[in-house]
Design an enzyme around this catalytic site. Structure first.
Site, PDB file in Angstrom:
ATOM      1  N   GLY A  41       0.829  -1.152  -0.003  1.00 57.11           N
ATOM      2  CA  GLY A  41      -0.023   0.140   0.036  1.00 57.11           C
ATOM      3  C   GLY A  41       0.739   1.247   0.068  1.00 57.11           C
ATOM      4  N   ASP A  97       0.742   3.009   4.232  1.00 55.13           N
ATOM      5  CA  ASP A  97      -0.070   3.884   3.715  1.00 55.13           C
ATOM      6  C   ASP A  97      -1.178   4.391   4.869  1.00 55.13           C
ATOM      7  OD1 ASP A  97      -1.076   1.265   4.392  1.00 55.13           O
ATOM      8  OD2 ASP A  97      -1.997   0.786   2.587  1.00 55.13           O
ATOM      9  N   ASP A 100      -4.436   1.790  11.072  1.00 59.68           N
ATOM     10  CA  ASP A 100      -5.800   1.439  11.237  1.00 59.68           C
ATOM     11  C   ASP A 100      -6.220   1.060  12.729  1.00 59.68           C
ATOM     12  OD1 ASP A 100      -8.549   0.906  11.085  1.00 59.68           O
ATOM     13  OD2 ASP A 100      -8.251  -0.924   9.824  1.00 59.68           O
ATOM     14  N   GLY A 102      -3.276  -0.319  14.193  1.00 62.22           N
ATOM     15  CA  GLY A 102      -2.021  -0.098  14.979  1.00 62.22           C
ATOM     16  C   GLY A 102      -1.155  -1.355  14.854  1.00 62.22           C
ATOM     17  N   THR A 104       0.126  -3.438  12.585  1.00 63.69           N
ATOM     18  CA  THR A 104       1.155  -3.609  11.701  1.00 63.69           C
ATOM     19  C   THR A 104       2.316  -2.725  12.003  1.00 63.69           C
ATOM     20  OG1 THR A 104      -0.684  -3.562   9.691  1.00 63.69           O
ATOM     21  CG2 THR A 104       1.622  -3.501   9.124  1.00 63.69           C
ATOM     22  N   LYS A 128      -6.527   6.606  10.458  1.00 63.54           N
ATOM     23  CA  LYS A 128      -7.896   6.364  10.722  1.00 63.54           C
ATOM     24  C   LYS A 128      -8.399   6.548  11.938  1.00 63.54           C
ATOM     25  CE  LYS A 128      -9.965   3.131   7.856  1.00 63.54           C
ATOM     26  NZ  LYS A 128     -10.557   1.802   7.319  1.00 63.54           N
ATOM     27  N   ASP A 156      -5.790  -0.343  -1.814  1.00 61.69           N
ATOM     28  CA  ASP A 156      -6.678  -1.350  -2.577  1.00 61.69           C
ATOM     29  C   ASP A 156      -7.913  -1.809  -1.940  1.00 61.69           C
ATOM     30  OD1 ASP A 156      -5.283  -2.952  -0.389  1.00 61.69           O
ATOM     31  OD2 ASP A 156      -6.022  -4.496  -1.327  1.00 61.69           O
ATOM     32  N   ARG A 162      -5.535   0.714  -6.537  1.00 65.32           N
ATOM     33  CA  ARG A 162      -4.516   1.163  -6.034  1.00 65.32           C
ATOM     34  C   ARG A 162      -3.924   2.441  -7.031  1.00 65.32           C
ATOM     35  NH1 ARG A 162      -2.348  -2.096  -1.930  1.00 65.32           N
ATOM     36  NH2 ARG A 162      -2.508  -4.524  -2.580  1.00 65.32           N
TER      37      ARG A 162
HETATM   38  P1  XMP Z   1      -3.315  -1.893  10.935  1.00 66.27           P
HETATM   39  O1  XMP Z   1      -4.651  -2.210  11.499  1.00 66.27           O
HETATM   40  O2  XMP Z   1      -2.307  -2.961  11.376  1.00 66.27           O
HETATM   41  O3  XMP Z   1      -3.877  -1.859   9.562  1.00 66.27           O
HETATM   42  O4  XMP Z   1      -2.972  -0.672  11.458  1.00 66.27           O
HETATM   43  C1  XMP Z   1      -2.871  -1.541   8.433  1.00 66.27           C
HETATM   44  C2  XMP Z   1      -3.499  -2.201   7.333  1.00 66.27           C
HETATM   45  O5  XMP Z   1      -4.614  -2.536   6.966  1.00 66.27           O
HETATM   46  C3  XMP Z   1      -5.059  -2.091   5.879  1.00 66.27           C
HETATM   47  N1  XMP Z   1      -6.184  -1.246   5.724  1.00 66.27           N
HETATM   48  C4  XMP Z   1      -6.738  -0.689   4.865  1.00 66.27           C
HETATM   49  N2  XMP Z   1      -6.578  -0.701   3.309  1.00 66.27           N
HETATM   50  N3  XMP Z   1      -8.327   0.698   2.986  1.00 66.27           N
HETATM   51  C5  XMP Z   1      -7.380  -0.020   2.599  1.00 66.27           C
HETATM   52  O6  XMP Z   1      -7.011  -0.132   1.262  1.00 66.27           O
HETATM   53  C6  XMP Z   1      -8.537   0.990   4.231  1.00 66.27           C
HETATM   54  O7  XMP Z   1      -9.683   1.644   4.651  1.00 66.27           O
HETATM   55  C7  XMP Z   1      -7.684   0.133   5.261  1.00 66.27           C
HETATM   56  N4  XMP Z   1      -7.600   0.168   6.666  1.00 66.27           N
HETATM   57  C8  XMP Z   1      -6.975  -0.538   6.753  1.00 66.27           C
HETATM   58  C9  XMP Z   1      -3.903  -1.658   5.170  1.00 66.27           C
HETATM   59  O8  XMP Z   1      -3.288  -2.548   4.359  1.00 66.27           O
HETATM   60  C10 XMP Z   1      -2.788  -1.269   6.138  1.00 66.27           C
HETATM   61  O9  XMP Z   1      -1.477  -1.339   5.572  1.00 66.27           O
END
Ligand code: XMP
Length: 175
Positions: A41, A97, A100, A102, A104, A128, A156, A162
């Site tokens: 991403g 990218d 969300d 947190g 990752t 987010k 994506d 993308r």
């Molecule tokens: P975490 O939850 O680990 O997530 O912070 C990060 C990864 O979750 C995916 N992600 C999204 N991908 N649109 C997307 O295309 C979204 O709204 C979204 N929310 C989470 C993304 O792969 C990111 O690296």
């Protein structure tokens, strides 16, 4: 029919990435910097950001998959460090990218810390609101967005969209 509502325009992204690049350059001037981007991403942002960071720096990639096609669920995190170069003795800027839950970034940052870097900081294009479950504070944030599923500029849905030059809220149509 699927619907796309533009949330952040191409021009807004361009301006913000340029400003982030200048901030990063000022903070790391004269220091050995490696940007570690999380596949897939962050690729579009990486390509734009690295050209704004107009000083010598290296780029490396890690692959993390916590999210597979489904819209919001995050399963166990699989991290592949096959493309990760040596970061010992270098400042690391982790790039993703979107923040969300947190999970990752906190997990990848933890793994990088064990490789003897001088420091590990992080940058995200999007943060987010209202979804974070792991405490993690990115050092550079492009935009804060509401709890909507977004696509474009590297993000994506099911590996599609993308290529869109803007960030759009994606709502799949009823099938
Ligand atoms: P975490 O939850 O680990 O997530 O912070 C990060 C990864 O979750 C995916 N992600 C999204 N991908 N649109 C997307 O295309 C979204 O709204 C979204 N929310 C989470 C993304 O792969 C990111 O690296």
């Amino acid at each position: 029919m699927d619907s796309f509502e533009v949330l952040i325009s191409e021009q807004e992204i361009e301006r913000r990435v340029r400003a982030l690049g200048q901030e990063i350059m000022a903070d790391y001037a004269g220091k050995p910097l490696t940007i570690v981007a999380v596949l897939t991403g962050s690729l579009v942002m990486l390509a734009d950001l690295m050209r704004q960071v107009a000083m010598p720096h290296r780029v490396a990639l890690v692959q993390a998959s916590s999210y597979r096609g489904a819209r919001t669920t995050a399963g166990d995190l699989a991290v592949s460090e096959a493309f990760l170069v040596d970061v010992a003795g270098r400042h690391v800027l982790l790039l993703d990218d979107i923040l969300d839950t947190g999970r990752t970034l906190s997990e990848i940052a933890r793994r990088l810390e064990s490789r003897q870097p001088l420091s590990v900081r992080s940058a995200v294009l999007l943060r987010k609101i209202g979804r974070q479950v792991v405490p993690f504070e990115p050092d550079y944030i492009g935009f804060t967005i509401p709890d909507e599923f977004v696509v474009g500029y590297g993000l994506d849905f099911d590996d599609d969209y993308r290529h869109l030059p803007y960030i759009a809220v994606y709502r799949p149509g009823a099938s």
